[in-house]
Enzyme design. Structure first.
Site, PDB file in Angstrom:
ATOM      1  N   GLY A  59      -0.154   4.157   9.254  1.00 20.88           N
ATOM      2  CA  GLY A  59      -0.972   4.477   8.081  1.00 20.88           C
ATOM      3  C   GLY A  59      -0.921   5.961   7.755  1.00 20.88           C
ATOM      4  N   ASP A  60      -1.459   6.306   6.587  1.00 16.17           N
ATOM      5  CA  ASP A  60      -1.541   7.698   6.114  1.00 16.17           C
ATOM      6  C   ASP A  60      -0.176   8.369   5.980  1.00 16.17           C
ATOM      7  OD1 ASP A  60      -4.307   7.456   6.118  1.00 16.17           O
ATOM      8  OD2 ASP A  60      -4.458   8.104   8.202  1.00 16.17           O
ATOM      9  N   LYS A  66       1.529   6.977   1.209  1.00 19.84           N
ATOM     10  CA  LYS A  66       1.808   5.873   0.279  1.00 19.84           C
ATOM     11  C   LYS A  66       1.235   6.168  -1.105  1.00 19.84           C
ATOM     12  CE  LYS A  66      -0.398   3.181   3.116  1.00 19.84           C
ATOM     13  NZ  LYS A  66      -0.572   4.064   4.285  1.00 19.84           N
ATOM     14  N   GLY A  67       0.002   6.730  -1.115  1.00 19.43           N
ATOM     15  CA  GLY A  67      -0.668   7.023  -2.390  1.00 19.43           C
ATOM     16  C   GLY A  67       0.177   7.941  -3.245  1.00 19.43           C
ATOM     17  N   GLY A 120      -7.299   4.981   2.577  1.00 16.54           N
ATOM     18  CA  GLY A 120      -7.622   6.228   1.884  1.00 16.54           C
ATOM     19  C   GLY A 120      -6.309   6.769   1.373  1.00 16.54           C
ATOM     20  N   HIS A 121      -6.072   6.637   0.076  1.00 13.83           N
ATOM     21  CA  HIS A 121      -4.796   7.041  -0.512  1.00 13.83           C
ATOM     22  C   HIS A 121      -5.035   8.254  -1.399  1.00 13.83           C
ATOM     23  CE1 HIS A 121      -3.173   2.653   0.024  1.00 13.83           C
ATOM     24  NE2 HIS A 121      -3.499   3.248   1.161  1.00 13.83           N
ATOM     25  N   THR A 178     -12.529   2.066  11.033  1.00 17.09           N
ATOM     26  CA  THR A 178     -13.092   2.956  10.016  1.00 17.09           C
ATOM     27  C   THR A 178     -14.575   2.643   9.770  1.00 17.09           C
ATOM     28  OG1 THR A 178     -12.420   1.425   8.285  1.00 17.09           O
ATOM     29  CG2 THR A 178     -10.866   3.204   8.820  1.00 17.09           C
ATOM     30  N   ARG A 189     -13.926 -19.546   7.069  1.00 19.53           N
ATOM     31  CA  ARG A 189     -14.310 -20.276   5.844  1.00 19.53           C
ATOM     32  C   ARG A 189     -15.789 -20.153   5.521  1.00 19.53           C
ATOM     33  NH1 ARG A 189     -11.046 -24.955   8.482  1.00 19.53           N
ATOM     34  NH2 ARG A 189     -12.075 -23.825  10.138  1.00 19.53           N
ATOM     35  N   GLN A 212      -2.514   0.803   5.002  1.00 18.19           N
ATOM     36  CA  GLN A 212      -2.255   0.923   6.447  1.00 18.19           C
ATOM     37  C   GLN A 212      -0.740   0.993   6.695  1.00 18.19           C
ATOM     38  OE1 GLN A 212      -4.831  -1.847   5.644  1.00 18.19           O
ATOM     39  NE2 GLN A 212      -6.059  -0.021   5.436  1.00 18.19           N
ATOM     40  N   THR A 247      -5.418  -3.137  12.380  1.00 22.74           N
ATOM     41  CA  THR A 247      -6.409  -3.554  11.393  1.00 22.74           C
ATOM     42  C   THR A 247      -6.390  -5.077  11.332  1.00 22.74           C
ATOM     43  OG1 THR A 247      -7.294  -3.147   9.186  1.00 22.74           O
ATOM     44  CG2 THR A 247      -4.877  -3.387   9.353  1.00 22.74           C
ATOM     45  N   THR A 292      -8.547  10.487   5.451  1.00 24.48           N
ATOM     46  CA  THR A 292      -9.027  10.466   4.067  1.00 24.48           C
ATOM     47  C   THR A 292     -10.315   9.656   3.964  1.00 24.48           C
ATOM     48  OG1 THR A 292      -6.706  10.498   3.428  1.00 24.48           O
ATOM     49  CG2 THR A 292      -8.252   9.916   1.695  1.00 24.48           C
ATOM     50  N   SER A 339       9.592  13.752   0.197  1.00 24.93           N
ATOM     51  CA  SER A 339       8.425  14.447  -0.354  1.00 24.93           C
ATOM     52  C   SER A 339       8.260  15.779   0.373  1.00 24.93           C
ATOM     53  CB  SER A 339       7.190  13.556  -0.172  1.00 24.93           C
ATOM     54  OG  SER A 339       6.045  14.243  -0.560  1.00 24.93           O
ATOM     55  N   GLY A 349       5.696  18.093  -0.510  1.00 26.58           N
ATOM     56  CA  GLY A 349       4.380  18.649  -0.814  1.00 26.58           C
ATOM     57  C   GLY A 349       3.508  17.547  -1.375  1.00 26.58           C
TER      58      GLY A 349
HETATM   59  P1  GDP Z   1      -1.740   7.167   2.526  1.00 27.23           P
HETATM   60  O1  GDP Z   1      -2.929   6.549   3.147  1.00 27.23           O
HETATM   61  O2  GDP Z   1      -0.452   6.647   3.079  1.00 27.23           O
HETATM   62  O3  GDP Z   1      -1.763   7.125   1.021  1.00 27.23           O
HETATM   63  O4  GDP Z   1      -1.780   8.725   2.941  1.00 27.23           O
HETATM   64  P2  GDP Z   1      -3.077   9.682   2.886  1.00 27.23           P
HETATM   65  O5  GDP Z   1      -3.333  10.037   1.480  1.00 27.23           O
HETATM   66  O6  GDP Z   1      -4.188   9.113   3.679  1.00 27.23           O
HETATM   67  O7  GDP Z   1      -2.536  10.922   3.724  1.00 27.23           O
HETATM   68  C1  GDP Z   1      -1.427  11.645   3.334  1.00 27.23           C
HETATM   69  C2  GDP Z   1      -1.858  13.101   3.106  1.00 27.23           C
HETATM   70  O8  GDP Z   1      -0.710  13.917   3.006  1.00 27.23           O
HETATM   71  C3  GDP Z   1      -2.608  13.317   1.799  1.00 27.23           C
HETATM   72  O9  GDP Z   1      -3.522  14.362   1.970  1.00 27.23           O
HETATM   73  C4  GDP Z   1      -1.516  13.712   0.816  1.00 27.23           C
HETATM   74  O10 GDP Z   1      -1.994  14.502  -0.263  1.00 27.23           O
HETATM   75  C5  GDP Z   1      -0.631  14.517   1.714  1.00 27.23           C
HETATM   76  N1  GDP Z   1       0.813  14.473   1.378  1.00 27.23           N
HETATM   77  C6  GDP Z   1       1.552  13.443   0.902  1.00 27.23           C
HETATM   78  N2  GDP Z   1       2.858  13.786   0.838  1.00 27.23           N
HETATM   79  C7  GDP Z   1       2.932  15.072   1.283  1.00 27.23           C
HETATM   80  C8  GDP Z   1       4.025  15.978   1.501  1.00 27.23           C
HETATM   81  O11 GDP Z   1       5.186  15.672   1.280  1.00 27.23           O
HETATM   82  N3  GDP Z   1       3.712  17.207   1.996  1.00 27.23           N
HETATM   83  C9  GDP Z   1       2.430  17.581   2.279  1.00 27.23           C
HETATM   84  N4  GDP Z   1       2.217  18.801   2.765  1.00 27.23           N
HETATM   85  N5  GDP Z   1       1.389  16.756   2.100  1.00 27.23           N
HETATM   86  C10 GDP Z   1       1.641  15.508   1.625  1.00 27.23           C
HETATM   87  P1  IMO Z   2      -4.237   3.960   4.806  1.00 27.29           P
HETATM   88  O1  IMO Z   2      -4.068   2.853   3.784  1.00 27.29           O
HETATM   89  C1  IMO Z   2      -4.791   5.037   8.991  1.00 27.29           C
HETATM   90  C2  IMO Z   2      -6.988   2.187  11.483  1.00 27.29           C
HETATM   91  C3  IMO Z   2      -8.331   2.629  12.021  1.00 27.29           C
HETATM   92  C4  IMO Z   2      -8.341   1.869  13.333  1.00 27.29           C
HETATM   93  C5  IMO Z   2      -7.689   0.531  12.957  1.00 27.29           C
HETATM   94  C6  IMO Z   2      -8.681  -0.582  12.629  1.00 27.29           C
HETATM   95  O2  IMO Z   2      -4.977   5.124   4.300  1.00 27.29           O
HETATM   96  O3  IMO Z   2      -2.952   4.270   5.465  1.00 27.29           O
HETATM   97  P2  IMO Z   2     -10.207  -1.056  10.496  1.00 27.29           P
HETATM   98  O4  IMO Z   2     -11.308  -0.247   9.868  1.00 27.29           O
HETATM   99  O5  IMO Z   2      -9.076  -1.336   9.563  1.00 27.29           O
HETATM  100  O6  IMO Z   2     -10.704  -2.295  11.171  1.00 27.29           O
HETATM  101  O7  IMO Z   2      -9.626  -0.100  11.675  1.00 27.29           O
HETATM  102  O8  IMO Z   2      -6.894   0.810  11.820  1.00 27.29           O
HETATM  103  N1  IMO Z   2      -6.846   2.289  10.018  1.00 27.29           N
HETATM  104  C7  IMO Z   2      -6.124   3.218   9.393  1.00 27.29           C
HETATM  105  N2  IMO Z   2      -5.452   4.294   9.885  1.00 27.29           N
HETATM  106  N3  IMO Z   2      -4.753   4.764   7.667  1.00 27.29           N
HETATM  107  C8  IMO Z   2      -5.384   3.690   7.160  1.00 27.29           C
HETATM  108  O9  IMO Z   2      -5.245   3.291   5.881  1.00 27.29           O
HETATM  109  C9  IMO Z   2      -6.154   2.879   8.037  1.00 27.29           C
HETATM  110  N4  IMO Z   2      -6.920   1.777   7.874  1.00 27.29           N
HETATM  111  C10 IMO Z   2      -7.318   1.419   9.091  1.00 27.29           C
HETATM  112  O10 IMO Z   2      -8.361   4.027  12.219  1.00 27.29           O
HETATM  113  O11 IMO Z   2      -7.506   2.495  14.262  1.00 27.29           O
HETATM  114 MG    MG Z   3      -4.652   7.132   4.151  1.00 29.88          MG
END
Ligand code: GDP
Ligand code: IMO
Ligand code: MG
Length: 440
Positions: free
Chosen positions: A18-19, A22-23, A46-47, A134, A148, A229, A244, A304, A418, A420
């Site tokens: 995750g993180d 993707k957003g 959190g995107h 979370t 169900r 995720q 998750t 996020t 990417s 930035g």
């Molecule tokens: P997601 O959950 O996959 O959408 O990712 P998140 O938004 O939770 O976390 C990614 C973080 O990295 C965010 O704060 C983005 O603004 C930041 N981000 C995404 N791409 C880049 C990149 O290429 N460089 C930097 N420095 N930050 C990035």
């Molecule tokens: P995005 O879409 C990173 C993690 C939680 C925990 C596990 C289970 O932003 O990438 P949950 O609340 O889903 O039952 O938690 O999954 N987790 C994430 N980690 N990015 C996420 O979403 C996540 N959504 C859940 O930290 O380890």
């Molecule tokens: Mg995220």
């Protein structure tokens, strides 16, 4: 219906924990999308989307929402917290973002107040064995769906029906909360009244989204499927039980939106140029010392959704290959390459050493990972600031070499790089699916 317009339907999934960014990638590609549909998860996601001075943190709402012409759908595979969704809508509206292009599948399940209370209480009860969720009630909501006894978005269409369902379900939920978790439980009348304005607000948005998607496909519209995720958090393929509660892999884009599997052929996996994880569970390339702290600070690696510091470590190509396989990735988007500038050496795990044996695949039993150590390959670092670079050939040779090594180790073609957080800080590889998508 003709299927010769394959690139019209593109899935974007996380290929780590995750993180991955993707957003950002979805917002970028959404400029050329007619529809963006989320297919699983809830507000655990959190995107982040950044353009100029604008930073948006989206939890349920697809990252296409910032594109005023894109229709955004919350698919049937999602779990939705009405209170948080309404708050998200209000926040966007306050910032003058058009939200009237959002629709919710009537088949999506609701995360109710008691689900959130159970999630928190369960984590507390697990103590040191907690998952590190979370705390958004995701697990209990999906559990009720499978048992169900969930409440679905369609039930919000008729408020007396919604309350009737709630009346039937609440005694059991309260029994669980009170007798297992020692929590006070919820009063039926109060809960009904709490949900009344939320039902009123969301009712006009609830439709048959899979019927709508079929029409959009018939009309050759371009659809992005937004995953939340990542592969290693998938309920089946992730590091169970530290996962998750939904299917995060690309195949679920089909089941989670009601678009038949035959319509989906292209899948871009998003990978950070290093690795992060939030919550508990194995993470072999984690760096607990200075390197980890450096990655966290440079990459601003704080959750996020929960603000928790993310665990940070080196890129793991064993995971990358695994994610490529379980998702059927056809392309890669590598994010946060800029964060690695200034590192003397950049390391990549190419295999694991487990009880004296070298393995290149992800172990079947994640608990075996206690017995494994990563085998690293080292790459020379680079000092240049990458944030203003917009073509692959302008990247420093060492960065190009590292990206080629990722591509080779994962076995999937690089599509997007990417450098930035901003929408504009994106490199599209020539001749890639992404380049074709952006040209249309
Ligand atoms: P997601 O959950 O996959 O959408 O990712 P998140 O938004 O939770 O976390 C990614 C973080 O990295 C965010 O704060 C983005 O603004 C930041 N981000 C995404 N791409 C880049 C990149 O290429 N460089 C930097 N420095 N930050 C990035
Ligand atoms: P995005 O879409 C990173 C993690 C939680 C925990 C596990 C289970 O932003 O990438 P949950 O609340 O889903 O039952 O938690 O999954 N987790 C994430 N980690 N990015 C996420 O979403 C996540 N959504 C859940 O930290 O380890
Ligand atoms: Mg995220």
């Amino acid at each position: 219906m003709a299927k010769n317009d394959d690139l019209n339907r593109l899935v974007i999934v996380g290929a780590q924990w995750g993180d991955e960014g993707k957003g950002k990638v979805i917002d970028f590609l959404a400029a050329q999308a007619d529809v963006v549909a989320r297919f699983q998860g809830g507000d655990n996601a959190g995107h982040t989307v950044v353009y100029g001075a604008n930073v948006f943190k989206l939890h349920h709402i697809p990252s296409g929402i910032l594109n005023p012409c894109t229709l955004c759908l919350l698919g049937n595979g999602m779990v939705i917290n009405p209170q948080i969704l309404v708050r998200e809508l209000e926040d966007l509206e306050k910032r003058l973002i058009k939200t009237d292009n959002l629709r919710i599948s009537g088949k999506a399940h609701l995360i109710m107040a008691y689900h959130q209370a159970m999630d928190e209480a369960n984590e507390k009860m697990l103590g040191e064995k907690k998952i590190g969720t979370t705390g958004r009630g995701i697990g209990p909501a999906y559990a009720d769906k499978a048992l169900r006894r969930g409440i679905r978005a369609v039930d919000m269409l008729n408020f007396s029906h919604f309350c009737e369902w709630l009346a039937g379900i609440l005694p059991l939920q309260n029994k669980i909360l009170q007798e297992i978790y020692g929590q006070p439980g919820f009063k039926y009348e109060e809960l009904c009244e709490f949900y009344r304005p939320l039902c009123d607000r969301l009712r006009p948005l609830i439709i048959d989204t899979d019927l709508l998607l079929a029409e959009e496909i018939e009309n050759k519209k371009r659809i992005l499927f937004e995953g939340a995720q990542g592969a290693l958090l998938d309920i089946d393929h992730g590091t169970y039980p530290f996962v998750t509660s939904s299917s995060t892999v690309a195949a679920y884009a089909s089941a989670g939106t009601g678009v038949g599997i035959g319509w989906i052929n292209n899948v871009i996996g998003v990978l950070k140029a290093y690795t992060t994880r939030v919550g508990e569970g194995p993470f072999l390339t984690e760096q607990k010392g200075e390197t980890g702290a450096q990655l966290r600070e440079r990459g601003n690696e704080y959750g996020t959704t929960t603000g928790r510091p993310r665990r940070c470590g080196w890129f793991d190509s064993v995971i990358g290959r695994y994610a490529a396989r379980v998702n059927g990735l056809t392309g890669l988007a590598v994010t946060k390459l800029d964060v690695l500038s200034g590192m003397d050496v950049v390391r990549m795990a190419v295999a694991y050493r487990c009880r004296g044996e070298i393995i290149r695949h992800f172990p079947l039993d994640p608990s075996d990972m206690k017995e494994c150590k990563p085998v690293y390959e080292d790459f020379p670092g680079w000092d240049e600031d990458l944030s203003n670079i917009r073509t692959f050939k302008d990247l420093p040779p060492a960065a190009q070499h590292y990206l080629q090594a990722i591509e080779e180790a994962v076995g999937v073609r690089m599509e997007i790089i990417s450098v930035g957080p901003d929408r504009s800080q994106t490199i599209i590889c020539p001749e890639s699916q992404a380049a074709v998508w952006m040209r249309k």
